[in-house]
Design a protein around this motif. Structure first.
Motif, PDB file in Angstrom:
ATOM      1  N   ASP A 181       0.827  -1.211   0.000  1.00 55.65           N
ATOM      2  CA  ASP A 181       0.000   0.000   0.000  1.00 55.65           C
ATOM      3  C   ASP A 181       0.860   1.260   0.000  1.00 55.65           C
ATOM      4  OD1 ASP A 181      -2.279  -1.541   0.007  1.00 55.65           O
ATOM      5  OD2 ASP A 181      -2.631  -1.339   2.168  1.00 55.65           O
ATOM      6  N   ALA A 182       1.929   1.251   0.792  1.00 58.91           N
ATOM      7  CA  ALA A 182       2.804   2.420   0.868  1.00 58.91           C
ATOM      8  C   ALA A 182       3.520   2.666  -0.458  1.00 58.91           C
ATOM      9  CB  ALA A 182       3.827   2.239   1.993  1.00 58.91           C
ATOM     10  N   ALA A 183       3.988   1.604  -1.106  1.00 59.70           N
ATOM     11  CA  ALA A 183       4.670   1.753  -2.395  1.00 59.70           C
ATOM     12  C   ALA A 183       3.715   2.301  -3.448  1.00 59.70           C
ATOM     13  CB  ALA A 183       5.248   0.412  -2.843  1.00 59.70           C
ATOM     14  N   ARG A 184       2.504   1.793  -3.466  1.00 60.81           N
ATOM     15  CA  ARG A 184       1.524   2.257  -4.442  1.00 60.81           C
ATOM     16  C   ARG A 184       1.198   3.736  -4.233  1.00 60.81           C
ATOM     17  NH1 ARG A 184      -2.556  -1.418  -3.823  1.00 60.81           N
ATOM     18  NH2 ARG A 184      -3.410  -0.156  -2.158  1.00 60.81           N
ATOM     19  N   GLU A 185       0.994   4.121  -2.990  1.00 64.96           N
ATOM     20  CA  GLU A 185       0.681   5.533  -2.698  1.00 64.96           C
ATOM     21  C   GLU A 185       1.866   6.438  -3.014  1.00 64.96           C
ATOM     22  OE1 GLU A 185      -1.656   8.752  -1.578  1.00 64.96           O
ATOM     23  OE2 GLU A 185      -2.194   6.684  -2.037  1.00 64.96           O
ATOM     24  N   ALA A 186       3.078   5.999  -2.676  1.00 70.36           N
ATOM     25  CA  ALA A 186       4.269   6.808  -2.963  1.00 70.36           C
ATOM     26  C   ALA A 186       4.464   6.972  -4.468  1.00 70.36           C
ATOM     27  CB  ALA A 186       5.505   6.173  -2.327  1.00 70.36           C
ATOM     28  N   ALA A 187       4.246   5.909  -5.240  1.00 71.42           N
ATOM     29  CA  ALA A 187       4.389   5.999  -6.690  1.00 71.42           C
ATOM     30  C   ALA A 187       3.373   6.981  -7.261  1.00 71.42           C
ATOM     31  CB  ALA A 187       4.209   4.624  -7.326  1.00 71.42           C
ATOM     32  N   ARG A 188       2.167   6.949  -6.753  1.00 71.45           N
ATOM     33  CA  ARG A 188       1.138   7.872  -7.221  1.00 71.45           C
ATOM     34  C   ARG A 188       1.514   9.312  -6.919  1.00 71.45           C
ATOM     35  NH1 ARG A 188      -3.066  10.589  -5.430  1.00 71.45           N
ATOM     36  NH2 ARG A 188      -2.838   9.899  -3.284  1.00 71.45           N
ATOM     37  N   LEU A 189       2.012   9.556  -5.718  1.00 69.98           N
ATOM     38  CA  LEU A 189       2.397  10.923  -5.337  1.00 69.98           C
ATOM     39  C   LEU A 189       3.587  11.422  -6.155  1.00 69.98           C
ATOM     40  CD1 LEU A 189       1.943  10.642  -1.482  1.00 69.98           C
ATOM     41  CD2 LEU A 189       0.657  12.137  -3.013  1.00 69.98           C
ATOM     42  N   VAL A 190       4.589  10.578  -6.366  1.00 71.96           N
ATOM     43  CA  VAL A 190       5.748  10.984  -7.165  1.00 71.96           C
ATOM     44  C   VAL A 190       5.313  11.285  -8.600  1.00 71.96           C
ATOM     45  CG1 VAL A 190       7.956  10.215  -8.112  1.00 71.96           C
ATOM     46  CG2 VAL A 190       7.429   9.789  -5.714  1.00 71.96           C
ATOM     47  N   ALA A 191       4.427  10.463  -9.146  1.00 70.00           N
ATOM     48  CA  ALA A 191       3.959  10.676 -10.516  1.00 70.00           C
ATOM     49  C   ALA A 191       3.188  11.986 -10.655  1.00 70.00           C
ATOM     50  CB  ALA A 191       3.073   9.511 -10.952  1.00 70.00           C
ATOM     51  N   ARG A 192       2.565  12.435  -9.590  1.00 72.54           N
ATOM     52  CA  ARG A 192       1.831  13.702  -9.610  1.00 72.54           C
ATOM     53  C   ARG A 192       2.738  14.893  -9.362  1.00 72.54           C
ATOM     54  NH1 ARG A 192      -3.013  13.347  -5.554  1.00 72.54           N
ATOM     55  NH2 ARG A 192      -2.803  15.572  -5.909  1.00 72.54           N
ATOM     56  N   GLY A 193       4.004  14.656  -9.035  1.00 67.83           N
ATOM     57  CA  GLY A 193       4.935  15.744  -8.772  1.00 67.83           C
ATOM     58  C   GLY A 193       5.006  16.136  -7.304  1.00 67.83           C
TER      59      GLY A 193
END
Length: 124
Positions: free
Chosen positions: A46-58
């Motif tokens: 869950d943490a990896a998925r959320e972090a990837a989403r946040l990084v992709a959004r800038g």
């Protein structure tokens, strides 16, 4: 009147019961540690998925906060960029410590939104 063979067996049942109880406790502790490790694995995912989403959004600075909030304590975060593709790896030791050498981890992938770069200075 007790015979010689009965006298030699006195207390054997108590010892066997104590050994069986100790073995049961060890097996139960290992099973519970395994359940906690699976739970920690899901938290890393869950943490990896959320972090990837946040990084992709800038919002790369919020990725570390998300990992700290979601993943088990002491989790590490590794973000790798390959062009516009982002790979996030989160790893942690299981909380219980009863499974030495076991490390839980998860990876998530995302594609950066238009205008977002590895420096995190997306034009919005």
């Amino acid at each position: 009147m007790p015979t010689a063979s009965r006298a030699a067996d006195r207390g054997a049942v108590t010892v066997e019961a104590a050994l069986a109880l100790a073995a049961f406790v060890v097996v139960l502790a290992m099973a519970l540690a395994g359940i906690v490790a699976v739970s920690d694995q899901l938290r890393c995912t869950d943490a990896a998925r959320e972090a990837a989403r946040l990084v992709a959004r800038g919002e790369a600075e919020k990725a570390r906060e998300a990992v700290d909030a979601i993943a088990p304590g002491g989790a590490s975060l590794d973000v790798r960029w390959d062009g516009d593709r982002i790979r996030v790896h989160v790893a942690a030791e299981p909380v219980t410590g009863l499974l030495p050498g076991v490390r839980v981890s998860a990876e998530a992938f995302a594609v950066a939104e238009p205008g977002v770069t590895a420096a995190g200075d997306g034009a919005r």
